[in-house]
Design an enzyme around this catalytic site. Structure first.
Site, PDB file in Angstrom:
ATOM      1  CB  SER A 129      -8.465 -11.519  10.855  1.00  0.00           C
ATOM      2  OG  SER A 129      -7.633 -12.582  10.948  1.00  0.00           O
TER       3      SER A 129
ATOM      4  CE1 TYR B 248      -4.096  -9.010  13.955  1.00  0.00           C
ATOM      5  CE2 TYR B 248      -4.805 -11.428  13.698  1.00  0.00           C
ATOM      6  CZ  TYR B 248      -4.584  -9.961  13.107  1.00  0.00           C
ATOM      7  OH  TYR B 248      -4.743  -9.647  11.827  1.00  0.00           O
TER       8      TYR B 248
HETATM    9  N1  NAP Z   1      -1.926 -10.261   5.828  1.00  0.00           N
HETATM   10  C1  NAP Z   1      -2.710 -11.076   6.513  1.00  0.00           C
HETATM   11  O1  NAP Z   1      -2.738 -12.287   6.358  1.00  0.00           O
HETATM   12  C2  NAP Z   1      -3.906 -10.577   6.967  1.00  0.00           C
HETATM   13  C3  NAP Z   1      -5.048 -11.438   7.606  1.00  0.00           C
HETATM   14  C4  NAP Z   1      -6.085 -11.124   8.112  1.00  0.00           C
HETATM   15  C5  NAP Z   1      -6.433  -9.773   8.566  1.00  0.00           C
HETATM   16  N2  NAP Z   1      -5.460  -8.887   8.003  1.00  0.00           N
HETATM   17  C6  NAP Z   1      -5.594  -7.637   8.371  1.00  0.00           C
HETATM   18  O2  NAP Z   1      -5.431  -6.827   7.219  1.00  0.00           O
HETATM   19  C7  NAP Z   1      -5.100  -5.393   7.744  1.00  0.00           C
HETATM   20  C8  NAP Z   1      -4.060  -4.901   6.743  1.00  0.00           C
HETATM   21  O3  NAP Z   1      -2.838  -5.562   6.912  1.00  0.00           O
HETATM   22  P1  NAP Z   1      -1.845  -6.192   6.019  1.00  0.00           P
HETATM   23  O4  NAP Z   1      -1.964  -7.600   5.859  1.00  0.00           O
HETATM   24  O5  NAP Z   1      -1.873  -5.311   4.709  1.00  0.00           O
HETATM   25  O6  NAP Z   1      -0.589  -5.725   6.799  1.00  0.00           O
HETATM   26  P2  NAP Z   1       0.675  -4.859   6.600  1.00  0.00           P
HETATM   27  O7  NAP Z   1       1.140  -4.698   5.235  1.00  0.00           O
HETATM   28  O8  NAP Z   1       1.580  -4.694   7.759  1.00  0.00           O
HETATM   29  O9  NAP Z   1      -0.093  -3.199   6.688  1.00  0.00           O
HETATM   30  C9  NAP Z   1      -0.653  -2.706   7.836  1.00  0.00           C
HETATM   31  C10 NAP Z   1      -0.960  -1.467   7.534  1.00  0.00           C
HETATM   32  O10 NAP Z   1      -1.356  -0.650   8.650  1.00  0.00           O
HETATM   33  C11 NAP Z   1      -0.590   0.478   8.754  1.00  0.00           C
HETATM   34  N3  NAP Z   1      -0.642   0.947  10.284  1.00  0.00           N
HETATM   35  C12 NAP Z   1      -0.001   0.235  11.388  1.00  0.00           C
HETATM   36  N4  NAP Z   1       0.102   0.997  12.631  1.00  0.00           N
HETATM   37  C13 NAP Z   1      -0.663   2.008  12.110  1.00  0.00           C
HETATM   38  C14 NAP Z   1      -1.172   3.332  12.883  1.00  0.00           C
HETATM   39  N5  NAP Z   1      -0.905   3.320  14.174  1.00  0.00           N
HETATM   40  N6  NAP Z   1      -1.671   4.071  12.290  1.00  0.00           N
HETATM   41  C15 NAP Z   1      -2.126   4.086  10.873  1.00  0.00           C
HETATM   42  N7  NAP Z   1      -1.676   3.068  10.279  1.00  0.00           N
HETATM   43  C16 NAP Z   1      -1.045   1.971  10.660  1.00  0.00           C
HETATM   44  C17 NAP Z   1       0.729   0.302   8.032  1.00  0.00           C
HETATM   45  O11 NAP Z   1       1.114   1.620   7.927  1.00  0.00           O
HETATM   46  P3  NAP Z   1       2.317   2.332   8.480  1.00  0.00           P
HETATM   47  O12 NAP Z   1       3.114   1.645   9.260  1.00  0.00           O
HETATM   48  O13 NAP Z   1       2.799   3.233   7.276  1.00  0.00           O
HETATM   49  O14 NAP Z   1       1.615   3.436   9.371  1.00  0.00           O
HETATM   50  C18 NAP Z   1       0.421  -0.512   6.979  1.00  0.00           C
HETATM   51  O15 NAP Z   1      -0.025   0.296   5.809  1.00  0.00           O
HETATM   52  C19 NAP Z   1      -4.667  -5.429   9.201  1.00  0.00           C
HETATM   53  O16 NAP Z   1      -6.047  -5.110   9.771  1.00  0.00           O
HETATM   54  C20 NAP Z   1      -4.429  -7.112   9.343  1.00  0.00           C
HETATM   55  O17 NAP Z   1      -4.898  -7.343  10.746  1.00  0.00           O
HETATM   56  C21 NAP Z   1      -4.357  -9.216   7.485  1.00  0.00           C
END
Ligand code: NAP
Length: 246
Positions: free
Chosen positions: A142, A155
């Site tokens: 991130s 985080y």
């Molecule tokens: N969106 C942003 O602004 C942003 C910015 C920087 C970095 N990121 C990173 O991008 C990545 C994806 O996030 P996103 O933005 O796409 O958010 P999201 O829509 O909330 O997706 C998060 C995913 O992680 C899965 N997850 C959470 N806990 C889990 C567990 N214990 N075991 C397996 N899967 C798990 C969730 O699936 P289930 O709940 O079905 O398990 C979901 O598919 C993350 O690492 C996040 O930190 C996001």
């Protein structure tokens, strides 16, 4: 033919947001996908959508905080397709809060999912990649892996750790031709901010995310890193909204 065609790719956190968008992007380029997350209904729906579009995908319900389940995910992939070309370690959670509020359960959740989950994923795929002397591990960090903000301390720590783990992995496994890529997104539209419930931080996050970009931009960055020839490693990319300052 793109270098993604025929590659066997595991994506964790494939049930929404960046993981889901990445699955769709890679499927459209001919990857063979293994979708992992906890919500089976979402995985099944995505698998069907990919298959209906002519792509190839299977899924396995997996909690990344379980080393055993991550090993089973790798075994399932090897049994199904005989190899693992790429692991996208994408699952993550972001329940922001100030340190003084002592939200220890949330701290532990972030450490378990964002750090241990990434380590378990790496450990699960490395044996077969080392044997083949080929592979690519893409870890989603991130902007918070570069910058620490008030309220995002834990985080940001986990995302700094993801970058440290990726760099260590790169140095340890370059001899085995295994590529390591860090993807550092800024504000991206997904379900991630639903994890922020602290009333002091919700308005701050909502304001920041007004400028959020689509998850498809992150998916294309991941595809780009994969498409380069095997002797080229895209080690890190930061992808922010143009108007995001930090
Ligand atoms: N969106 C942003 O602004 C942003 C910015 C920087 C970095 N990121 C990173 O991008 C990545 C994806 O996030 P996103 O933005 O796409 O958010 P999201 O829509 O909330 O997706 C998060 C995913 O992680 C899965 N997850 C959470 N806990 C889990 C567990 N214990 N075991 C397996 N899967 C798990 C969730 O699936 P289930 O709940 O079905 O398990 C979901 O598919 C993350 O690492 C996040 O930190 C996001």
């Amino acid at each position: 033919m793109s270098d993604i065609q025929g590659k066997v790719v595991i994506i964790t956190g494939a049930s929404s947001g960046i993981g889901e968008a990445t699955a769709k992007e890679l499927a459209s380029k001919g990857a063979i996908l293994v979708l992992a997350a906890r919500r089976e209904d979402r995985l099944k729906q995505l698998q069907e959508e990919i298959q209906n579009g002519g792509g190839q995908a299977i899924y396995k319900v997996t909690d990344v905080t379980s080393n055993e389940q991550m090993e089973e995910l790798a075994e399932f992939t090897l049994k199904s397709f005989g190899k693992i070309d790429v692991l996208v370690n994408n699952a993550g959670v972001m329940p922001h809060s100030f340190l003084y509020k002592k939200e220890i359960d949330d701290w532990n959740k972030m450490i378990d999912v964002n750090i241990k989950g990434v380590l378990y994923g790496i450990a699960a795929v490395l044996p077969s990649m080392r044997e083949r002397k080929e592979g690519h591990i893409i870890n989603v960090s991130s902007v918070a892996g570069h910058v620490v903000g008030a309220g995002s301390t834990v985080y940001a720590s986990t995302k700094h750790a993801v970058r440290a783990i990726s760099e260590g992995l790169r140095k340890e496994e370059l001899i085995n031709n295994i590529r390591s890529t860090i993807i550092s997104p800024g504000a991206v539209t997904s379900e991630l901010i639903e994890g922020v419930t602290d009333p002091d931080l919700v308005p701050v996050i909502e304001k920041l995310y007004e400028m959020a970009i689509g998850a498809d931009s992150i998916a294309r960055a991941i595809a780009f890193a994969m498409e380069e020839p095997a002797d080229v490693a895209i080690n890190e990319m930061i992808i922010r909204p143009t108007r995001q300052e930090r």
